[in-house]
Design an enzyme around this catalytic site. Structure first.
Site, PDB file in Angstrom:
ATOM      1  N   LYS A 100       2.474   6.628  66.345  1.00 28.15           N
ATOM      2  CA  LYS A 100       3.509   7.462  65.728  1.00 28.15           C
ATOM      3  C   LYS A 100       3.031   8.081  64.408  1.00 28.15           C
ATOM      4  O   LYS A 100       3.667   8.963  63.847  1.00 28.15           O
ATOM      5  CB  LYS A 100       4.780   6.649  65.505  1.00 28.15           C
ATOM      6  CG  LYS A 100       5.448   6.212  66.818  1.00 28.15           C
ATOM      7  CD  LYS A 100       6.692   5.383  66.563  1.00 28.15           C
ATOM      8  CE  LYS A 100       7.254   4.718  67.811  1.00 28.15           C
ATOM      9  NZ  LYS A 100       8.071   5.630  68.644  1.00 28.15           N
ATOM     10  N   THR A 133      13.815  10.242  70.776  1.00 28.27           N
ATOM     11  CA  THR A 133      15.260  10.518  70.825  1.00 28.27           C
ATOM     12  C   THR A 133      15.824  10.691  69.418  1.00 28.27           C
ATOM     13  O   THR A 133      16.817  11.390  69.249  1.00 28.27           O
ATOM     14  CB  THR A 133      16.007   9.393  71.563  1.00 28.27           C
ATOM     15  OG1 THR A 133      15.472   8.138  71.164  1.00 28.27           O
ATOM     16  CG2 THR A 133      15.830   9.542  73.065  1.00 28.27           C
TER      17      THR A 133
HETATM   18  C1  475 Z   1       9.375   5.666  73.974  1.00 29.32           C
HETATM   19  N1  475 Z   1       9.893  -0.184  74.302  1.00 29.32           N
HETATM   20  C2  475 Z   1      10.172   6.854  73.455  1.00 29.32           C
HETATM   21  C3  475 Z   1      12.168   5.887  74.577  1.00 29.32           C
HETATM   22  O1  475 Z   1      12.822   6.672  76.716  1.00 29.32           O
HETATM   23  C4  475 Z   1      11.359   7.136  74.369  1.00 29.32           C
HETATM   24  C5  475 Z   1      10.325  -2.446  74.756  1.00 29.32           C
HETATM   25  C6  475 Z   1       9.864  -3.683  75.146  1.00 29.32           C
HETATM   26  C7  475 Z   1       8.554  -3.885  75.432  1.00 29.32           C
HETATM   27  C8  475 Z   1       7.718  -2.860  75.319  1.00 29.32           C
HETATM   28  N2  475 Z   1       8.162  -1.641  74.953  1.00 29.32           N
HETATM   29  C9  475 Z   1       9.440  -1.429  74.688  1.00 29.32           C
HETATM   30  C10 475 Z   1       9.375   0.981  74.673  1.00 29.32           C
HETATM   31  O2  475 Z   1       8.424   1.099  75.364  1.00 29.32           O
HETATM   32  C11 475 Z   1      10.057   2.153  74.176  1.00 29.32           C
HETATM   33  O3  475 Z   1      11.012   2.040  73.413  1.00 29.32           O
HETATM   34  N3  475 Z   1       9.639   3.337  74.593  1.00 29.32           N
HETATM   35  C12 475 Z   1      10.329   4.518  74.141  1.00 29.32           C
HETATM   36  O4  475 Z   1      11.348   4.850  75.063  1.00 29.32           O
HETATM   37  C13 475 Z   1      13.296   6.096  75.555  1.00 29.32           C
HETATM   38  O5  475 Z   1      12.225   8.076  73.780  1.00 29.32           O
HETATM   39  O6  475 Z   1       9.332   7.971  73.392  1.00 29.32           O
HETATM   40  O7  475 Z   1       8.372   5.325  73.054  1.00 29.32           O
END
Ligand code: 475
Length: 829
Positions: free
Chosen positions: A571, A676
């Site tokens: 990021k 978002t």
């Molecule tokens: C993206 N979280 C954003 C958002 O689509 C996108 C949680 C648990 C374990 C590992 N990872 C997570 C994510 O991967 C995450 O929050 N990803 C995000 O999802 C909704 O807007 O670009 O980074």
């Protein structure tokens, strides 16, 4: 006809509980009822916390009524239902959102004022439900709001963590410290415990196959219960109310003592404490896979309980299994619930006597999978030995699924061993792994990414082989969205009022495309004035918080530039803080005349770092220490301030976002799946300063400040950085100067930041040095536009009112039409 007792008595009693949404006295009655009964308090013995609790309980009563009506109605209609499985639900506070969606905000404000309370104070008593890390968890919360508002028959399923995301504290030297978030220490008025809804869950144990069948018997091991807690989610301007059902792990009396802890009392008590751990705490990683046994236990308890619950509802319909996909669809929010595919197979084959092939046909029509990231370190793959120990029967089923799948691959591409190795659900090697994304794809009928560019990248990179195998139509895109109820109406009431007033109706709250009709208002002087007043008010409100909480006095006429998101190398908070240092150096060098021409900036950061993510924590430390130097440098006046707001949360976002002038979205191109917060910031009138982003297309590229290498250039630049490195002072002389400045010790002992600067000096995987110059240039353009405030306001208005496409109503409707096949079922008035 009437089911039990005397109908008149029932109906009179039910009517007596009705409250006219406009009747402040009626609402006050219900609040006082809870004060005197539920809380056992009295008028003379009240504080704002008690007033909040009683008010919340009164609102909850309203929600429960709607919840009941919705379930009754949907049961009678028996429509196809959508179940959204998310391991995170980042809800934030519920009171304000609930009264707004119920259309009762004014009445509650009135009623509580008459009882002697300020409604705003009550709102601030509420703790955030922070059962999520970031984007993925907040997306689920926006989607359930839209599902309720669109009257879709759908529920969310998740886990009731006793501790949500940790509380972030900062030490005096700027280091992140983590403290627990005991959000359930106070009673949670928004949940309804359903202690009667509980399902048995098994872990470990052993499997015996049943001769001459596909079946097996899984027994022994550790058994526990998953108990349901419901959170009603009201739709806006509808009686429909959705539900998030969260599971809590509970030990059962009598483990299988024979096979697990035969005669060993101590060990059996230990097992009960192992159960107690399962839903204790949310894993604090965002975009990062950890691979812990406890996490797999969470995933299995949650998905197994959810499936049992879903199937119990289906079985009441008395339909054959072959019609399962006519009545239910399960959307998997990332791969976290993917074990559900094997679990449904186990239930069908082992418990319901469905032959394997038929079970597979049924299963693969039910699930759809959303991918949220292309980062390799976030892709879930379980070490096979760990998986086998915890879920032996599921591993057998996965072997069979993979065997049949590999057979199909071999048939289409004979002798292509490399392709088989790439596509297999099992990753061969030492150790072996189970690749959850592969299982999710093989077991689903649809897979989607969350933004146009992200979905393209998925298909051309990590899932490329699967596109060839499944065909293009199997993969699709559903661009993320945000709910305009929370992210405009609730957090920016003055802007919402201006929009409603100008459009002559509040229909934009359920049809965000109507915002487009306001685009011409950019040319209206009076509208711009009204706009500027609102933005200034929101900036003052934030400035007050910054002064009170951080002791930092900021210039409300400066550019408020917000970078608010999890701390992560991809990021690139680094790019931002290095540019701030560069700006500081420029100001220091400038003559008084030159300084007069400079535009004042306030940079605002907020975000947590995963507790084990050393580099991300170091970035926080640098930001805080740079802030200390700059904020205390009287010589530069109010040309520059740097704030790091600790313990970022949904509630803090609600204050920050309406106050932002610039939305800083500067991840390395192609790494942020969708983003978002960018949507929330844009719809509140912040201009986008960022790398390529599809929001830019909607707002119009001329409203945005874009910079940096494009996604398709990243690989090459990255390769060069690693294998044909040019010294930093040639790649970016400006950044080299900034590093020298850091190394001179201005922001504390130079050694502290060595491992951080080293990531850039050496491989610079995220292209910080390669994009630094063009980031500075983009900030220069921001300066120029800010100098012409009329032009700025026009751009802000054009940005905000082009955001209609990014309502989560649009996203959820896309899912409903394109993937789920579910239709609106509005509860009649
Ligand atoms: C993206 N979280 C954003 C958002 O689509 C996108 C949680 C648990 C374990 C590992 N990872 C997570 C994510 O991967 C995450 O929050 N990803 C995000 O999802 C909704 O807007 O670009 O980074």
């Amino acid at each position: 006809e009437w089911p039990i007792g005397d109908e008149t008595t029932w109906k009179t009693a039910l009517d007596a509980n009705d409250v006219d949404p406009e009747d402040a006295q009626g609402v006050a009655n219900t609040v006082v009822h809870h004060i005197t009964t539920s809380l056992a308090r009295q008028a003379g013995n009240m504080d704002t916390l008690a007033a909040y609790q009683a008010t919340a309980l009164s609102v909850r009563d309203q929600l429960i009524k709607r919840w009941n009506e919705t379930t009754t109605y949907h049961t009678s209609r028996a429509p196809k239902r959508i179940y959204y499985l998310s391991i995170e639900w980042l809800i934030g506070r519920s009171l304000d959102n609930a009264v707004l969606n119920l259309g009762m905000r004014n009445t509650y404000e009135d009623a509580t004022r008459k009882l002697g309370f300020n409604f705003e104070d009550l709102l601030n008593e509420e703790r955030d439900a922070a059962l999520g890390n970031g984007g993925l968890g907040r997306l689920a919360a926006c989607y359930i709001d839209s599902m309720a508002t669109l009257c879709l028959p759908g529920w969310g399923y998740g886990l009731r963590y006793n501790y949500g995301i940790f509380k972030q504290l900062l030490s005096s030297t700027g280091e992140q410290l983590e403290a627990p978030d005991p959000w359930l220490d106070r009673e949670n008025p928004w949940e309804i415990p359903r202690l009667d809804v509980a399902y048995p869950i098994r872990f470990y144990g052993h499997v015996e196959s049943v001769p001459n069948s596909d079946k097996a018997v899984w027994q022994g091991g550790m058994e526990c219960l998953a108990v349901a807690y419901d959170t009603p989610i009201p739709g806006y301007a509808t009686k429909n109310c959705a539900n998030i059902r969260l599971w809590s792990a509970k030990p059962v009396q009598g483990f299988d003592l024979n096979s697990f802890n035969a005669g060993n009392y101590e060990a059996s008590v230990q097992a009960s404490s192992e159960v107690g751990n399962i839903t204790q705490v949310l894993y604090p990683n965002d975009n990062m896979y950890a691979g812990k046994l406890l996490r797999l236990q969470q995933q299995y308890l949650w998905t197994s309980a959810s499936l049992q619950d879903i199937l119990r509802r289906f079985l009441k319909l008395d339909k054959p299994w072959s019609q399962l996909s006519d009545f239910i669809c399960i959307q998997m929010n990332d791969t976290h619930p993917t074990i559900a595919i094997a679990e449904l197979m186990r239930i069908l084959v082992d418990e319901e006597d469905v032959p394997y092939d038929q079970a597979w046909k049924i299963t693969t029509k039910v699930f759809a999978y959303t991918n949220h990231t292309v980062l390799p370190e976030a892709l879930e793959k379980w070490e096979l030995s760990l998986f086998e120990k915890l879920l032996p029967r599921h591993l057998q089923l996965i072997y069979r699924i993979n065997y049949e799948f590999m057979g199909q691959v071999a048939k289409r591409w004979p002798n292509d061993m490399d392709r088989m190795r790439r596509m297999s659900i099992i990753e061969e090697g030492t150790p072996k792994y189970v690749r959850m994304a592969h299982l999710a794809i093989v077991g689903s009928f649809k897979v989607n990414g969350v933004a146009e560019l992200h979905s393209q990248l998925l298909q051309s990179t990590i899932f490329r082989d699967f596109v060839e195998f499944k065909g293009r139509d199997f993969f699709t895109n559903v661009t993320n969205g945000i709910t305009p109820r929370r992210w405009v109406l609730q957090c920016n009431p003055e802007l919402a009022e201006l929009v409603t007033h100008t459009l002559g109706s509040d229909q934009w709250l359920t049809n965000a495309q109507l915002l487009r009709n306001l685009l011409p208002m950019a040319e209206d002087v009076n509208f711009r004035k009204a706009w500027d007043v609102i933005k200034k008010n929101n900036k003052r409100r934030l400035a007050d918080v910054l002064e009170e909480e951080l002791g930092i006095l900021v210039n409300v006429d400066s550019i408020f530039a917000c970078q608010i998101k999890r701390m992560h190398e991809y990021k690139r908070q680094t790019l931002n803080i290095f540019a701030i240092i560069h700006r500081y150096m420029q100001i220091k060098k400038a003559t008084p005349e030159e300084r007069k021409k400079m535009q004042p900036w306030t940079f605002i950061f907020a975000g947590k770092a995963a507790p084990g993510y050393y580099i991300a924590k170091l970035v926080i430390r640098l930001i805080v220490n740079v802030g200390k130097v700059i904020n205390n440098d009287l010589d530069i006046g109010d040309l520059l301030n740097v704030c790091f707001i600790p313990d970022y949360s949904v509630s803090i976002a609600e204050v920050l976002i309406p106050a932002a002038d610039v939305s800083v979205q500067i991840s390395t191109a192609g790494t942020e799946a969708s983003g978002t917060s960018n949507m929330k910031l844009a719809i509140n009138g912040a201009l986008l300063l960022g790398t390529v982003d599809e929001i830019a297309e909607d707002a119009g590229e001329d409203q945005c400040f874009m910079f940096g290498h494009l996604a398709d250039q990243v690989q090459q630049v990255r390769f060069n950085n690693s294998y044909n490195p040019i010294p930093l002072d040639q790649r970016s002389p400006e950044l080299a100067e900034v590093f020298k400045y850091i190394e001179s010790g201005v922001f504390g002992d130079a050694h502290i930041y060595e491992s951080l600067t080293k990531t850039v000096y050496e491989h610079d995987y995220y292209l910080v040095s390669n994009d630094f110059g063009s980031y500075l240039a983009a900030q220069k353009l921001v300066d120029d536009v800010w100098a012409n405030r009329d032009e700025w306001t026009k751009k802000a208005i054009l940005t905000a009112f082009a955001m209609g496409d990014f309502s989560s109503d649009r996203s959820v409707q896309d899912y409903a039409d394109g993937i789920w096949g579910v239709e609106s079922e509005r509860v009649p008035e």
